[in-house]
Design a protein around this motif. Structure first.
Motif, short mmCIF file in Angstrom:
data_model
loop_
_atom_site.label_atom_id
_atom_site.label_comp_id
_atom_site.label_asym_id
_atom_site.label_seq_id
_atom_site.Cartn_x
_atom_site.Cartn_y
_atom_site.Cartn_z
N PHE A 189 0.82 -1.21 0.00
CA PHE A 189 0.00 0.00 0.00
C PHE A 189 0.86 1.26 0.00
CE2 PHE A 189 -2.50 3.37 2.01
CZ PHE A 189 -3.66 3.33 1.24
N GLU A 190 1.96 1.22 0.74
CA GLU A 190 2.83 2.39 0.83
C GLU A 190 3.42 2.78 -0.53
OE1 GLU A 190 3.01 0.09 4.70
OE2 GLU A 190 3.08 -0.35 2.55
N GLU A 191 3.49 1.81 -1.45
CA GLU A 191 4.10 2.07 -2.75
C GLU A 191 3.08 2.45 -3.82
OE1 GLU A 191 6.58 -1.19 -3.91
OE2 GLU A 191 7.56 -1.32 -1.94
N LEU A 192 1.80 2.47 -3.46
CA LEU A 192 0.78 2.92 -4.42
C LEU A 192 0.97 4.40 -4.71
CD1 LEU A 192 -2.40 1.13 -3.00
CD2 LEU A 192 -1.12 0.53 -5.07
N PRO A 193 0.64 4.87 -5.90
CA PRO A 193 0.80 6.29 -6.23
C PRO A 193 -0.06 7.18 -5.34
CG PRO A 193 -0.49 5.17 -7.90
CD PRO A 193 0.08 4.10 -7.03
N ASP A 194 0.36 8.42 -5.18
CA ASP A 194 -0.35 9.35 -4.31
C ASP A 194 -1.77 9.63 -4.80
OD1 ASP A 194 1.84 9.53 -2.69
OD2 ASP A 194 2.62 11.36 -3.61
N ASP A 195 -2.03 9.43 -6.10
CA ASP A 195 -3.36 9.70 -6.63
C ASP A 195 -4.26 8.46 -6.60
OD1 ASP A 195 -2.11 8.25 -8.59
OD2 ASP A 195 -2.56 9.63 -10.24
N TYR A 196 -3.81 7.40 -5.89
CA TYR A 196 -4.65 6.20 -5.74
C TYR A 196 -5.93 6.57 -5.00
CZ TYR A 196 -6.36 1.77 -3.87
OH TYR A 196 -7.15 0.71 -3.51
N VAL A 197 -7.06 6.02 -5.45
CA VAL A 197 -8.34 6.25 -4.77
C VAL A 197 -9.00 4.91 -4.49
CG1 VAL A 197 -8.73 8.53 -5.79
CG2 VAL A 197 -9.61 6.49 -6.96
N CYS A 198 -9.84 4.87 -3.49
CA CYS A 198 -10.59 3.67 -3.14
C CYS A 198 -11.45 3.27 -4.34
CB CYS A 198 -11.47 3.93 -1.92
SG CYS A 198 -12.57 2.55 -1.51
N PRO A 199 -11.40 2.00 -4.76
CA PRO A 199 -12.17 1.58 -5.93
C PRO A 199 -13.68 1.57 -5.69
CG PRO A 199 -11.13 -0.30 -4.90
CD PRO A 199 -10.57 0.91 -4.23
N ILE A 200 -14.10 1.63 -4.43
CA ILE A 200 -15.52 1.59 -4.11
C ILE A 200 -16.10 2.99 -3.95
CG2 ILE A 200 -17.29 0.72 -2.54
CD1 ILE A 200 -15.75 -1.42 -4.13
N CYS A 201 -15.52 3.79 -3.02
CA CYS A 201 -16.11 5.11 -2.73
C CYS A 201 -15.32 6.28 -3.30
CB CYS A 201 -16.28 5.30 -1.22
SG CYS A 201 -14.71 5.39 -0.30
N LYS A 202 -14.18 5.97 -3.98
CA LYS A 202 -13.39 6.99 -4.68
C LYS A 202 -12.73 8.00 -3.75
CE LYS A 202 -14.98 4.91 -8.29
NZ LYS A 202 -14.17 3.85 -8.92
N GLN A 203 -12.58 7.66 -2.48
CA GLN A 203 -11.89 8.55 -1.55
C GLN A 203 -10.37 8.39 -1.70
OE1 GLN A 203 -13.47 10.90 0.46
NE2 GLN A 203 -15.16 10.26 -0.87
N PRO A 204 -9.60 9.42 -1.34
CA PRO A 204 -8.15 9.37 -1.56
C PRO A 204 -7.42 8.39 -0.66
CG PRO A 204 -8.73 11.33 -0.31
CD PRO A 204 -10.03 10.71 -0.75
N LYS A 205 -6.18 8.16 -1.01
CA LYS A 205 -5.32 7.23 -0.27
C LYS A 205 -5.21 7.62 1.20
CE LYS A 205 -0.57 5.40 -0.53
NZ LYS A 205 0.73 5.51 -1.24
N SER A 206 -5.32 8.89 1.49
CA SER A 206 -5.12 9.39 2.86
C SER A 206 -6.16 8.90 3.86
CB SER A 206 -5.09 10.92 2.86
OG SER A 206 -6.31 11.44 2.35
N VAL A 207 -7.31 8.41 3.38
CA VAL A 207 -8.36 7.97 4.32
C VAL A 207 -8.14 6.52 4.75
CG1 VAL A 207 -10.01 9.54 3.26
CG2 VAL A 207 -10.05 7.13 2.61
N PHE A 208 -7.16 5.82 4.16
CA PHE A 208 -6.90 4.42 4.53
C PHE A 208 -6.09 4.34 5.81
CE2 PHE A 208 -8.29 3.78 0.26
CZ PHE A 208 -8.65 2.44 0.15
N LYS A 209 -6.41 3.33 6.62
CA LYS A 209 -5.67 3.08 7.86
C LYS A 209 -5.24 1.62 7.92
CE LYS A 209 -6.46 7.23 9.52
NZ LYS A 209 -5.37 8.21 9.67
N LEU A 210 -4.08 1.37 8.49
CA LEU A 210 -3.58 0.02 8.66
C LEU A 210 -4.41 -0.70 9.72
CD1 LEU A 210 -1.39 -2.13 8.01
CD2 LEU A 210 -0.03 -1.11 9.87
N LYS A 211 -4.91 -1.91 9.37
CA LYS A 211 -5.71 -2.67 10.34
C LYS A 211 -4.80 -3.38 11.35
CE LYS A 211 -9.45 -4.71 9.55
NZ LYS A 211 -10.52 -5.68 9.14
#
Length: 211
Positions: A189-211
């Motif tokens: 996940f850390e290596e995904l591009p900065d413009d990656y978005v959630c494929p479901i709700c289209k929110q940016p990478k910044s809203v993801f959290k490590l489980k």
């Protein structure tokens, strides 16, 4: 506020929510999505509110049509209902193709399989809350199927977790804090591009959290 930076967003998951299929009709198109924020506002007259992400096609259709059906899913509702209506876009597929459904008094689609009840709403007010819109509506029809109990959002999260494939001890899973999509792809996940978005709700990478 600086204090919000370290806020534990999982605390919000303890709040009591339901799980609903929000259906609507605009001209000849039917569509629906999954939401978890529906509630009664007043009993006299009967009014409810729903909160819908602006990224959803259903949002735009409800806003344009001013009407919707709100189906409460049961605690034994198949996860397939959530996948069908919540994990694909009506822009790409016909979500009602191949399944049994009915329409309410305004022509909005709804399902009975795995459902507890359905309400028909006529929008009277909208409130813009940034990423979402709150729709306040008069209830003009309602049906109680009197089967099973409503699914809570906490129960849905547990059901979803049980349906996920097992992971290895060292595998990292990042979860979208908006729609709870889980990323555990081959690319870290850390290596995904900065413009990656959630494929479901289209929110940016910044809203993801490590489980």
């Amino acid at each position: 506020m600086k204090g919000c930076v370290s806020m534990d967003q999982t605390a919000l998951f303890t709040m009591s929510y339901g799980v609903y299929v929000l259906g609507t009709k605009l001209e000849n198109k039917l569509n629906a999505c999954i939401i978890n924020t529906g509630m009664q506002v007043t009993s006299i007259p009967e009014q409810i509110s729903i909160t819908v992400a602006k990224t959803n096609l259903t949002h735009d259709m409800v806003k344009a049509s001013g009407q919707f059906s709100l189906t409460t899913l049961s605690e034994v509702s198949a996860l397939e209902n959530v996948k069908r209506f919540g994990m694909q876009s009506g822009r790409d597929v016909n979500k009602f193709e191949g399944i049994d459904y009915k329409v309410d008094v305004l022509g909005n689609p709804y399902i009975e399989d795995g459902a507890v009840a359905v309400l028909t709403g006529k929008v009277t007010q909208t409130v813009d809350v940034g990423t979402h819109t709150i729709f306040i509506a008069s209830v003009i029809d309602a049906k109680d199927f009197k089967e099973n109990k409503p699914m809570t959002y906490a129960a849905y999260r547990e059901l979803k977790a049980q349906s996920m494939p097992p992971t290895t001890k060292n595998e990292k899973i990042y979860e979208c804090t908006v729609c709870h999509y889980e990323y555990n792809g081959e690319i870290p996940f850390e290596e995904l591009p900065d413009d990656y978005v959630c494929p479901i709700c289209k929110q940016p990478k910044s809203v993801f959290k490590l489980k």
